[in-house]
Scaffold this motif. Structure first.
Motif, PDB file in Angstrom:
ATOM      1  N   VAL A 162      -2.574   0.887   8.168  1.00 41.47           N
ATOM      2  CA  VAL A 162      -1.607  -0.477   7.628  1.00 41.47           C
ATOM      3  C   VAL A 162      -0.377  -0.580   8.218  1.00 41.47           C
ATOM      4  O   VAL A 162       0.148   1.380   7.970  1.00 41.47           O
ATOM      5  CB  VAL A 162      -1.259  -0.947   6.355  1.00 41.47           C
ATOM      6  CG1 VAL A 162       0.200  -1.516   6.393  1.00 41.47           C
ATOM      7  CG2 VAL A 162      -2.684  -1.786   6.001  1.00 41.47           C
TER       8      VAL A 162
ATOM      9  N   CYS B 161     -13.401 -13.432   5.862  1.00 47.41           N
ATOM     10  CA  CYS B 161     -12.103 -12.679   6.777  1.00 47.41           C
ATOM     11  C   CYS B 161     -11.149 -13.044   7.431  1.00 47.41           C
ATOM     12  O   CYS B 161      -9.693 -12.659   7.455  1.00 47.41           O
ATOM     13  CB  CYS B 161     -13.096 -11.890   7.153  1.00 47.41           C
ATOM     14  SG  CYS B 161     -13.859 -10.687   6.116  1.00 47.41           S
TER      15      CYS B 161
ATOM     16  N   ARG C 234      -8.193  -6.216   4.273  1.00 54.25           N
ATOM     17  CA  ARG C 234      -8.767  -4.318   3.984  1.00 54.25           C
ATOM     18  C   ARG C 234     -10.378  -4.119   4.075  1.00 54.25           C
ATOM     19  O   ARG C 234     -11.250  -3.781   4.372  1.00 54.25           O
ATOM     20  CB  ARG C 234      -7.917  -3.539   2.115  1.00 54.25           C
ATOM     21  CG  ARG C 234      -6.345  -4.149   2.986  1.00 54.25           C
ATOM     22  CD  ARG C 234      -6.111  -3.268   3.856  1.00 54.25           C
ATOM     23  NE  ARG C 234      -7.016  -2.007   4.105  1.00 54.25           N
ATOM     24  CZ  ARG C 234      -6.922  -1.821   5.147  1.00 54.25           C
ATOM     25  NH1 ARG C 234      -7.413  -2.831   5.928  1.00 54.25           N
ATOM     26  NH2 ARG C 234      -7.825  -0.840   4.845  1.00 54.25           N
ATOM     27  N   HIS C 235     -10.798  -5.342   2.972  1.00 50.81           N
ATOM     28  CA  HIS C 235     -12.568  -5.018   3.014  1.00 50.81           C
ATOM     29  C   HIS C 235     -13.141  -6.081   2.342  1.00 50.81           C
ATOM     30  O   HIS C 235     -12.567  -7.277   2.327  1.00 50.81           O
ATOM     31  CB  HIS C 235     -12.768  -3.984   1.258  1.00 50.81           C
ATOM     32  CG  HIS C 235     -11.837  -2.646   1.098  1.00 50.81           C
ATOM     33  ND1 HIS C 235     -11.817  -1.780   2.279  1.00 50.81           N
ATOM     34  CD2 HIS C 235     -10.196  -2.814   0.436  1.00 50.81           C
ATOM     35  CE1 HIS C 235     -11.057  -0.726   1.682  1.00 50.81           C
ATOM     36  NE2 HIS C 235     -10.342  -1.178   0.606  1.00 50.81           N
TER      37      HIS C 235
ATOM     38  N   TYR D 142     -18.763  -4.465  -1.663  1.00 55.17           N
ATOM     39  CA  TYR D 142     -17.914  -3.677  -1.109  1.00 55.17           C
ATOM     40  C   TYR D 142     -18.886  -2.656  -1.040  1.00 55.17           C
ATOM     41  O   TYR D 142     -18.693  -1.907   0.216  1.00 55.17           O
ATOM     42  CB  TYR D 142     -17.042  -3.051  -1.931  1.00 55.17           C
ATOM     43  CG  TYR D 142     -15.932  -1.586  -1.795  1.00 55.17           C
ATOM     44  CD1 TYR D 142     -15.641  -2.243  -0.995  1.00 55.17           C
ATOM     45  CD2 TYR D 142     -16.174  -0.545  -2.122  1.00 55.17           C
ATOM     46  CE1 TYR D 142     -14.608  -0.344  -0.208  1.00 55.17           C
ATOM     47  CE2 TYR D 142     -15.126   0.327  -2.347  1.00 55.17           C
ATOM     48  CZ  TYR D 142     -14.868  -0.195  -1.290  1.00 55.17           C
ATOM     49  OH  TYR D 142     -13.641   1.268  -0.658  1.00 55.17           O
TER      50      TYR D 142
ATOM     51  N   GLY E 285      -6.574  -6.457   9.780  1.00 52.33           N
ATOM     52  CA  GLY E 285      -7.688  -4.923  10.063  1.00 52.33           C
ATOM     53  C   GLY E 285      -7.841  -4.301  11.175  1.00 52.33           C
ATOM     54  O   GLY E 285      -7.440  -5.584  12.253  1.00 52.33           O
ATOM     55  N   THR E 286      -7.918  -3.885  10.743  1.00 54.22           N
ATOM     56  CA  THR E 286      -8.438  -2.827  12.649  1.00 54.22           C
ATOM     57  C   THR E 286      -9.134  -3.293  13.785  1.00 54.22           C
ATOM     58  O   THR E 286     -10.605  -3.512  13.305  1.00 54.22           O
ATOM     59  CB  THR E 286      -8.469  -1.430  12.148  1.00 54.22           C
ATOM     60  OG1 THR E 286      -9.740  -0.952  11.974  1.00 54.22           O
ATOM     61  CG2 THR E 286      -7.759  -0.618  11.701  1.00 54.22           C
TER      62      THR E 286
ATOM     63  N   CYS F  67      -7.939  -8.405  -0.257  1.00 54.25           N
ATOM     64  CA  CYS F  67      -6.542  -8.689   0.904  1.00 54.25           C
ATOM     65  C   CYS F  67      -5.502  -7.820  -0.416  1.00 54.25           C
ATOM     66  O   CYS F  67      -5.475  -7.586  -1.343  1.00 54.25           O
ATOM     67  CB  CYS F  67      -6.142  -9.735   1.221  1.00 54.25           C
ATOM     68  SG  CYS F  67      -7.863 -10.694   2.093  1.00 54.25           S
ATOM     69  N   LEU F  68      -4.332  -7.271   0.515  1.00 56.41           N
ATOM     70  CA  LEU F  68      -3.642  -6.931  -0.612  1.00 56.41           C
ATOM     71  C   LEU F  68      -2.433  -7.754   0.306  1.00 56.41           C
ATOM     72  O   LEU F  68      -2.211  -8.092   1.230  1.00 56.41           O
ATOM     73  CB  LEU F  68      -3.065  -5.236  -0.080  1.00 56.41           C
ATOM     74  CG  LEU F  68      -3.800  -4.452  -0.574  1.00 56.41           C
ATOM     75  CD1 LEU F  68      -3.168  -3.266   0.130  1.00 56.41           C
ATOM     76  CD2 LEU F  68      -3.620  -4.330  -2.085  1.00 56.41           C
TER      77      LEU F  68
ATOM     78  N   THR G 230      -6.519   2.896   4.595  1.00 56.43           N
ATOM     79  CA  THR G 230      -5.292   1.747   4.820  1.00 56.43           C
ATOM     80  C   THR G 230      -4.394   2.205   5.835  1.00 56.43           C
ATOM     81  O   THR G 230      -3.854   2.353   5.943  1.00 56.43           O
ATOM     82  CB  THR G 230      -4.957   1.908   3.542  1.00 56.43           C
ATOM     83  OG1 THR G 230      -5.179   1.973   2.398  1.00 56.43           O
ATOM     84  CG2 THR G 230      -4.117   0.356   3.421  1.00 56.43           C
TER      85      THR G 230
ATOM     86  N   TYR H 174      -2.862  -8.432   3.984  1.00 61.46           N
ATOM     87  CA  TYR H 174      -3.177  -7.266   4.762  1.00 61.46           C
ATOM     88  C   TYR H 174      -5.064  -7.755   4.757  1.00 61.46           C
ATOM     89  O   TYR H 174      -5.243  -7.880   3.560  1.00 61.46           O
ATOM     90  CB  TYR H 174      -2.825  -6.488   4.311  1.00 61.46           C
ATOM     91  CG  TYR H 174      -1.141  -6.327   4.569  1.00 61.46           C
ATOM     92  CD1 TYR H 174      -0.973  -5.501   5.753  1.00 61.46           C
ATOM     93  CD2 TYR H 174      -0.893  -6.005   3.730  1.00 61.46           C
ATOM     94  CE1 TYR H 174       0.077  -5.654   6.263  1.00 61.46           C
ATOM     95  CE2 TYR H 174       0.723  -6.379   4.042  1.00 61.46           C
ATOM     96  CZ  TYR H 174       1.054  -6.039   5.382  1.00 61.46           C
ATOM     97  OH  TYR H 174       2.843  -5.054   5.999  1.00 61.46           O
TER      98      TYR H 174
ATOM     99  N   ALA I  93       0.906  -1.369   0.420  1.00 57.85           N
ATOM    100  CA  ALA I  93      -0.424  -0.112  -0.552  1.00 57.85           C
ATOM    101  C   ALA I  93       1.394   1.447  -0.532  1.00 57.85           C
ATOM    102  O   ALA I  93       0.214   2.479  -0.129  1.00 57.85           O
ATOM    103  CB  ALA I  93      -0.814  -0.526   0.947  1.00 57.85           C
TER     104      ALA I  93
END
Length: 384
Positions: free
Chosen positions: A107, A297, A281-282, A224, A316-317, A271-272, A105, A279, A26
């Motif tokens: 990260v 997830c 992400r969504h 999404y 993620g957070t 994911c990334l 993002t 990672y 990212a």
């Protein structure tokens, strides 16, 4: 010489990426450029690109700083709305402010990327000189690395601690090998949770950037966007962003898809992928099915990491539910430059009290991990 960029495309991708760690997709030029060219990052959305670079005498890049002038605090995931209110009550505006971060993002990674520590210090000084309380109220480096946090703390920046949850691959052979570290009851509960999803006819597949078509991305974006629309929000990222990212960074894009018995996409996790870390992400879904979110997830991401040999999974957070699925807590650090002495003292006192609460929370969280005692971390695990 330090130069301000009004857009990241003012420098070549190969030069920027040379300073970006391999595990930070990212932070790559392609990712940040697409945020700008897609319209997700622009003055109208409250993110004005103001990157800083240090160049040598021949125009080569020596140091880079992804930096934005912000007119709000959304899309950052370090919440400072109370600070904005305090500034307002003191008769001063909080916005605009300077923020070193990856838009939308959260990260953990470096923000002051340089060949030499003196150049990192020069980038920090550039932020401090701009955030003098006049044009910009403050400067912020969000989810920064330990190295950045240490350098900025020595310069008088205020540290703010947070917590997230990170899975670590200890060379597991497969998912069952990892489950073997859990207590019996927790292991049975997790297996039952996974079984319930599969008994509903849900199957999963993993696909990477080069395997996805425009039709696939259209189906993905519907899910999404649904996640945002359910909260009466507009999606941060436009539909054009994702297929463009898959074309430019195919090796870094992973889509975990949940399909029903007819082969229809019903849920997904975007994911990334770095060279060591996945990672998350969504997420999006059209079904309200028990366990579907956790399987899509978390469990599928763990399986992907084990099979692909990745060391870490950052889903993620937030989310205490990650504890029971084997994600230990790790500390996050964000750094804040506040030129006004009185406001700095108030924020420092707040951050110190918050850090004590965060430390106690992480200790309590570790006690709820599902592992046998010998596999439970006794101290906060460090982010990669």
């Amino acid at each position: 010489m330090i130069r301000r960029l009004a857009g990241i495309d003012e420098v070549q991708a190969v030069a920027w990426n040379r300073l970006v760690p391999a595990d930070q997709p990212a932070l790559r030029h392609e990712f940040l450029s697409l945020l700008e060219s897609s319209g997700a990052v622009c003055p109208e959305t409250g993110w004005t690109a103001a990157h800083r670079v240090i160049e040598d005498g021949q125009g080569g890049l020596r140091a880079i700083l992804p930096l934005y002038e912000k007119s709000h605090s959304f899309g950052e995931f370090v919440f400072d709305f109370a600070w904005a209110d305090a500034w307002h009550r003191s008769g001063r505006p909080y916005y605009p402010k300077l923020t070193a971060a990856i838009p939308f993002t959260p990260v953990i990674g470096p923000r002051l990327m340089a060949a030499e520590q003196s150049e990192q210090a020069a980038l920090a000084e550039a932020m401090e000189s701009q955030a003098d309380g006049n044009r910009f109220s403050t400067a912020h480096a969000l989810f920064c690395s330990d190295e950045d946090a240490g350098l900025l703390a020595e310069r008088g920046w205020v540290q703010r601690d947070g917590c997230r949850f990170l899975w670590r691959n200890r060379n597991y052979r497969d998912f069952d090998d990892w489950l073997g570290e859990m207590r019996s009851k927790k292991r049975k509960n997790l297996r039952r949770e996974r079984r319930q999803v599969h008994e509903q006819g849900i199957q999963f597949r993993w696909r990477e950037g080069e395997q996805l078509s425009s039709m696939d991305w259209n189906a993905f974006y519907e899910l999404y966007a649904r996640t945002y629309h359910e909260r009466m929000q507009k999606p941060y990222l436009p539909a054009s962003f994702f297929p463009a990212l898959a074309r430019k960074m195919p090796e870094s894009v992973v889509l975990i898809e949940a399909l029903d018995s007819m082969g229809t996409l019903v849920a997904m996790a975007f994911c990334l992928r770095g060279n060591r870390t996945l990672y998350g992400r969504h997420w999006g879904s059209r079904l309200a099915l028990d366990g579907l979110h956790f399987e899509t997830c978390y469990h599928q991401g763990i399986e992907y990491c084990i099979e692909r040999g990745l060391k870490y999974f950052d889903p993620g957070t937030q989310g205490e539910h990650k504890l029971l699925r084997g994600f230990p807590p790790v500390k996050t650090r964000s750094m804040h430059w506040i030129p006004d002495p009185a406001l700095r003292r108030a924020v420092a006192d707040f951050a110190a009290a918050e850090a004590r609460q965060n430390q106690a929370y992480m200790a309590a969280a570790r006690a709820h991990l599902p592992f046998h005692r010998e596999h439970r971390p006794n101290a906060p695990e460090r982010a990669p």
